[in-house]
Design an enzyme around this catalytic site. Structure first.
Site, PDB file in Angstrom:
ATOM      1  N   LYS A   1       8.295  16.963 -10.885  1.00  0.00           N
ATOM      2  CA  LYS A   1       8.197  15.906 -11.903  1.00  0.00           C
ATOM      3  C   LYS A   1       8.284  16.521 -13.303  1.00  0.00           C
ATOM      4  O   LYS A   1       7.771  15.964 -14.283  1.00  0.00           O
ATOM      5  CB  LYS A   1       6.889  15.118 -11.750  1.00  0.00           C
ATOM      6  CG  LYS A   1       6.785  14.325 -10.454  1.00  0.00           C
ATOM      7  CD  LYS A   1       7.755  13.133 -10.444  1.00  0.00           C
ATOM      8  CE  LYS A   1       7.688  12.399  -9.109  1.00  0.00           C
ATOM      9  NZ  LYS A   1       8.782  11.422  -8.966  1.00  0.00           N
TER      10      LYS A   1
ATOM     11  N   LEU B   1       3.910  13.151 -21.068  1.00  0.00           N
ATOM     12  CA  LEU B   1       3.057  12.202 -20.353  1.00  0.00           C
ATOM     13  C   LEU B   1       3.722  11.721 -19.056  1.00  0.00           C
ATOM     14  O   LEU B   1       4.937  11.464 -19.040  1.00  0.00           O
ATOM     15  CB  LEU B   1       2.838  10.996 -21.278  1.00  0.00           C
ATOM     16  CG  LEU B   1       2.000   9.826 -20.774  1.00  0.00           C
ATOM     17  CD1 LEU B   1       0.539  10.230 -20.658  1.00  0.00           C
ATOM     18  CD2 LEU B   1       2.128   8.643 -21.741  1.00  0.00           C
TER      19      LEU B   1
ATOM     20  N   GLU C   1       3.161  18.312 -27.639  1.00  0.00           N
ATOM     21  CA  GLU C   1       1.783  18.181 -28.139  1.00  0.00           C
ATOM     22  C   GLU C   1       0.894  19.289 -27.582  1.00  0.00           C
ATOM     23  O   GLU C   1       0.079  19.871 -28.293  1.00  0.00           O
ATOM     24  CB  GLU C   1       1.232  16.797 -27.770  1.00  0.00           C
ATOM     25  CG  GLU C   1       2.010  15.696 -28.463  1.00  0.00           C
ATOM     26  CD  GLU C   1       1.464  14.300 -28.172  1.00  0.00           C
ATOM     27  OE1 GLU C   1       1.444  13.910 -26.990  1.00  0.00           O
ATOM     28  OE2 GLU C   1       1.043  13.623 -29.118  1.00  0.00           O
TER      29      GLU C   1
ATOM     30  N   GLU D   1       9.049   9.354 -27.826  1.00  0.00           N
ATOM     31  CA  GLU D   1       8.133   8.207 -27.734  1.00  0.00           C
ATOM     32  C   GLU D   1       8.756   6.936 -28.295  1.00  0.00           C
ATOM     33  O   GLU D   1       8.582   5.845 -27.739  1.00  0.00           O
ATOM     34  CB  GLU D   1       6.819   8.524 -28.472  1.00  0.00           C
ATOM     35  CG  GLU D   1       5.860   9.414 -27.689  1.00  0.00           C
ATOM     36  CD  GLU D   1       6.155  10.914 -27.804  1.00  0.00           C
ATOM     37  OE1 GLU D   1       7.246  11.278 -28.304  1.00  0.00           O
ATOM     38  OE2 GLU D   1       5.316  11.718 -27.372  1.00  0.00           O
TER      39      GLU D   1
ATOM     40  N   ARG E   1      10.863   5.276 -25.903  1.00  0.00           N
ATOM     41  CA  ARG E   1      10.112   4.728 -24.753  1.00  0.00           C
ATOM     42  C   ARG E   1       9.236   3.535 -25.149  1.00  0.00           C
ATOM     43  O   ARG E   1       8.528   2.980 -24.317  1.00  0.00           O
ATOM     44  CB  ARG E   1       9.192   5.806 -24.142  1.00  0.00           C
ATOM     45  CG  ARG E   1       9.891   7.092 -23.754  1.00  0.00           C
ATOM     46  CD  ARG E   1      10.603   7.041 -22.419  1.00  0.00           C
ATOM     47  NE  ARG E   1      11.296   8.299 -22.174  1.00  0.00           N
ATOM     48  CZ  ARG E   1      12.613   8.467 -22.205  1.00  0.00           C
ATOM     49  NH1 ARG E   1      13.397   7.446 -22.436  1.00  0.00           N
ATOM     50  NH2 ARG E   1      13.140   9.658 -22.005  1.00  0.00           N
TER      51      ARG E   1
HETATM   52  C1  1HE Z   1       8.967  12.164 -14.918  1.00  0.00           C
HETATM   53  C2  1HE Z   1       8.853  12.494 -16.288  1.00  0.00           C
HETATM   54  C3  1HE Z   1       7.771  11.933 -17.008  1.00  0.00           C
HETATM   55  C4  1HE Z   1      10.591  13.483 -15.490  1.00  0.00           C
HETATM   56  N1  1HE Z   1       6.909  11.127 -16.346  1.00  0.00           N
HETATM   57  N2  1HE Z   1       8.088  11.341 -14.322  1.00  0.00           N
HETATM   58  N3  1HE Z   1       8.570  12.085 -21.727  1.00  0.00           N
HETATM   59  C5  1HE Z   1       9.860  11.732 -21.690  1.00  0.00           C
HETATM   60  O1  1HE Z   1      10.255  10.667 -22.107  1.00  0.00           O
HETATM   61  C6  1HE Z   1      10.776  12.727 -21.035  1.00  0.00           C
HETATM   62  C7  1HE Z   1      11.313  12.138 -19.757  1.00  0.00           C
HETATM   63  N4  1HE Z   1      12.018  13.150 -18.963  1.00  0.00           N
HETATM   64  C8  1HE Z   1      13.287  13.531 -19.242  1.00  0.00           C
HETATM   65  O2  1HE Z   1      13.894  13.179 -20.219  1.00  0.00           O
HETATM   66  C9  1HE Z   1      13.914  14.453 -18.231  1.00  0.00           C
HETATM   67  O3  1HE Z   1      13.216  14.327 -17.005  1.00  0.00           O
HETATM   68  C10 1HE Z   1      13.918  15.950 -18.655  1.00  0.00           C
HETATM   69  C11 1HE Z   1      14.904  16.163 -19.808  1.00  0.00           C
HETATM   70  C12 1HE Z   1      12.523  16.417 -19.056  1.00  0.00           C
HETATM   71  C13 1HE Z   1      14.340  16.816 -17.437  1.00  0.00           C
HETATM   72  O4  1HE Z   1      15.586  16.344 -16.932  1.00  0.00           O
HETATM   73  P1  1HE Z   1      16.030  16.752 -15.447  1.00  0.00           P
HETATM   74  O5  1HE Z   1      17.432  16.254 -15.248  1.00  0.00           O
HETATM   75  O6  1HE Z   1      15.745  18.195 -15.207  1.00  0.00           O
HETATM   76  O7  1HE Z   1      15.012  15.966 -14.458  1.00  0.00           O
HETATM   77  P2  1HE Z   1      14.995  14.417 -14.032  1.00  0.00           P
HETATM   78  O8  1HE Z   1      16.003  14.201 -12.917  1.00  0.00           O
HETATM   79  O9  1HE Z   1      15.124  13.522 -15.183  1.00  0.00           O
HETATM   80  O10 1HE Z   1      13.517  14.229 -13.470  1.00  0.00           O
HETATM   81  C14 1HE Z   1      13.099  14.762 -12.211  1.00  0.00           C
HETATM   82  C15 1HE Z   1      11.985  13.867 -11.707  1.00  0.00           C
HETATM   83  O11 1HE Z   1      10.875  13.978 -12.611  1.00  0.00           O
HETATM   84  C16 1HE Z   1      12.360  12.392 -11.694  1.00  0.00           C
HETATM   85  O12 1HE Z   1      11.649  11.793 -10.637  1.00  0.00           O
HETATM   86  P3  1HE Z   1      12.365  11.490  -9.205  1.00  0.00           P
HETATM   87  O13 1HE Z   1      11.294  10.823  -8.410  1.00  0.00           O
HETATM   88  O14 1HE Z   1      13.546  10.631  -9.534  1.00  0.00           O
HETATM   89  O15 1HE Z   1      12.763  12.844  -8.659  1.00  0.00           O
HETATM   90  C17 1HE Z   1      11.817  11.877 -13.002  1.00  0.00           C
HETATM   91  O16 1HE Z   1      11.535  10.492 -12.981  1.00  0.00           O
HETATM   92  C18 1HE Z   1      10.526  12.691 -13.097  1.00  0.00           C
HETATM   93  N5  1HE Z   1      10.061  12.784 -14.462  1.00  0.00           N
HETATM   94  N6  1HE Z   1       9.873  13.313 -16.611  1.00  0.00           N
HETATM   95  C19 1HE Z   1       7.086  10.854 -15.035  1.00  0.00           C
HETATM   96  N7  1HE Z   1       7.563  12.225 -18.292  1.00  0.00           N
HETATM   97  C20 1HE Z   1      -0.330  11.505 -24.585  1.00  0.00           C
HETATM   98  S1  1HE Z   1       0.987  10.687 -25.232  1.00  0.00           S
HETATM   99  C21 1HE Z   1       2.378  11.592 -24.905  1.00  0.00           C
HETATM  100  C22 1HE Z   1       3.548  10.666 -24.910  1.00  0.00           C
HETATM  101  C23 1HE Z   1       4.747  11.251 -24.224  1.00  0.00           C
HETATM  102  O17 1HE Z   1       4.715  12.348 -23.705  1.00  0.00           O
HETATM  103  S2  1HE Z   1       6.117  10.279 -24.231  1.00  0.00           S
HETATM  104  C24 1HE Z   1       7.391  11.289 -23.648  1.00  0.00           C
HETATM  105  C25 1HE Z   1       7.497  11.237 -22.166  1.00  0.00           C
END
Ligand code: 1HE
Length: 260
Positions: A24, A63, A111, A131, A134
């Site tokens: 994840k 997150l 963070e 963020e 999202r």
């Molecule tokens: C996740 C998460 C996650 C991946 N929560 N499940 N963060 C984001 O908005 C970033 C979201 N993630 C991404 O943009 C990409 O995953 C990455 C660029 C980080 C990596 O890409 P990649 O191609 O290596 O992986 P992927 O195919 O996108 O993800 C693999 C799996 O991880 C997939 O799940 P699956 O069940 O389909 O295999 C994704 O859904 C899962 N996954 N990131 C849950 N963040 C205290 S406040 C803080 C506020 C924030 O942090 S907001 C930003 C959140």
């Protein structure tokens, strides 16, 4: 000890905490934060410096959005406050913390990285605050810590436009202090942590706890507080020993820089 989300290793005086949910992308859930909290305390008991790094192809995707989407607003507030508390133990605790960064360092991952004291990125690292895209806001301390590192204008740009920056830009922006070849961040961070572990504990404590507080004070108050900390640390037995060691030519001189 049964660890689900992180790994823990002691290398000499340096504790290594590895984010370990690569399937994840090391997304941080509530249970993940609790395991991190426990390991931060453990490291404080057992080590003199610590390194945080990520297993798999990314440091941290922030997150856990799958968990977050099911929360009520008030549960969200409690979750955010818990991140603040635990990250606060890292930022203003007992140990100097270093981060080894690669791949995605995004949202809550940035963070977390902003809560440590020294950040080392490899060339694969990229930084973003998605963020805005999202429909949420930062909640793990970025408006305070990341904004102080890079400055208000850059963070506002990242959040409004979804801008993602590479390691060299992040170094130029003060998000990270070191950029190394791909795959070399962990070794560099451990080396730096090992060096910090040899400092006087009281000096490290003052750097970690006084510097960020003095940044938040007026210049006049900051200088006043600085003089007391300087005097307090200088009168410790360890300071006397270290000062005499230098004067008796038994301690190393300051070295000339070996890197640009
Ligand atoms: C996740 C998460 C996650 C991946 N929560 N499940 N963060 C984001 O908005 C970033 C979201 N993630 C991404 O943009 C990409 O995953 C990455 C660029 C980080 C990596 O890409 P990649 O191609 O290596 O992986 P992927 O195919 O996108 O993800 C693999 C799996 O991880 C997939 O799940 P699956 O069940 O389909 O295999 C994704 O859904 C899962 N996954 N990131 C849950 N963040 C205290 S406040 C803080 C506020 C924030 O942090 S907001 C930003 C959140």
């Amino acid at each position: 000890m049964d660890l689900k989300y992180l790994t823990y290793e002691l290398r000499g005086d340096v504790a290594l905490l590895g984010l370990n949910r690569p399937e994840k992308r090391n997304a941080i859930s509530d249970a993940f934060v609790e395991e991190l909290a426990m390991l931060v305390r453990k490291a404080e008991d057992e080590a003199k410096a610590a390194v945080i790094h990520g297993h798999g192809s990314h440091f941290c995707a922030g997150l856990d959005l799958a968990e977050h989407v099911k929360k009520t607003p008030f549960e969200g507030v409690h979750g955010s406050r818990r991140w603040h508390e635990v990250f606060g133990w890292i930022q203003k605790g007992k140990l100097p913390w270093f981060a080894a960064l690669h791949g995605a360092v995004v949202g809550g991952g940035l963070e977390l990285a902003s809560a440590v004291h020294v950040r080392v990125a490899d060339q694969s690292a990229f930084f973003a605050l998605p963020e805005g895209q999202r429909g949420i806001f930062v909640g793990g301390g970025a408006s305070v810590r990341s904004a102080r590192l890079m400055g208000l204008a850059r963070m506002t740009d990242m959040m409004l436009t979804g801008r993602s920056v590479d390691a060299d830009t992040a170094e130029r922006w003060n998000i990270v202090q070191y950029v190394v070849d791909e795959g070399a961040a962990l070794d560099k961070a451990v080396e730096l942590a090992g060096r910090a572990a040899t400092n006087a504990e009281i000096s490290n404590y003052a750097v970690i706890n006084a510097l960020p507080r003095i940044q938040d004070m007026s210049s006049d108050d900051g200088l006043f507080v600085e003089s007391f900390i300087a005097s307090f640390t200088a009168t410790s037995p360890e300071a006397e020993e270290r000062l005499n060691a230098f004067l008796n030519k038994k301690a190393g001189k300051v070295a000339r820089p070996t890197e640009g």
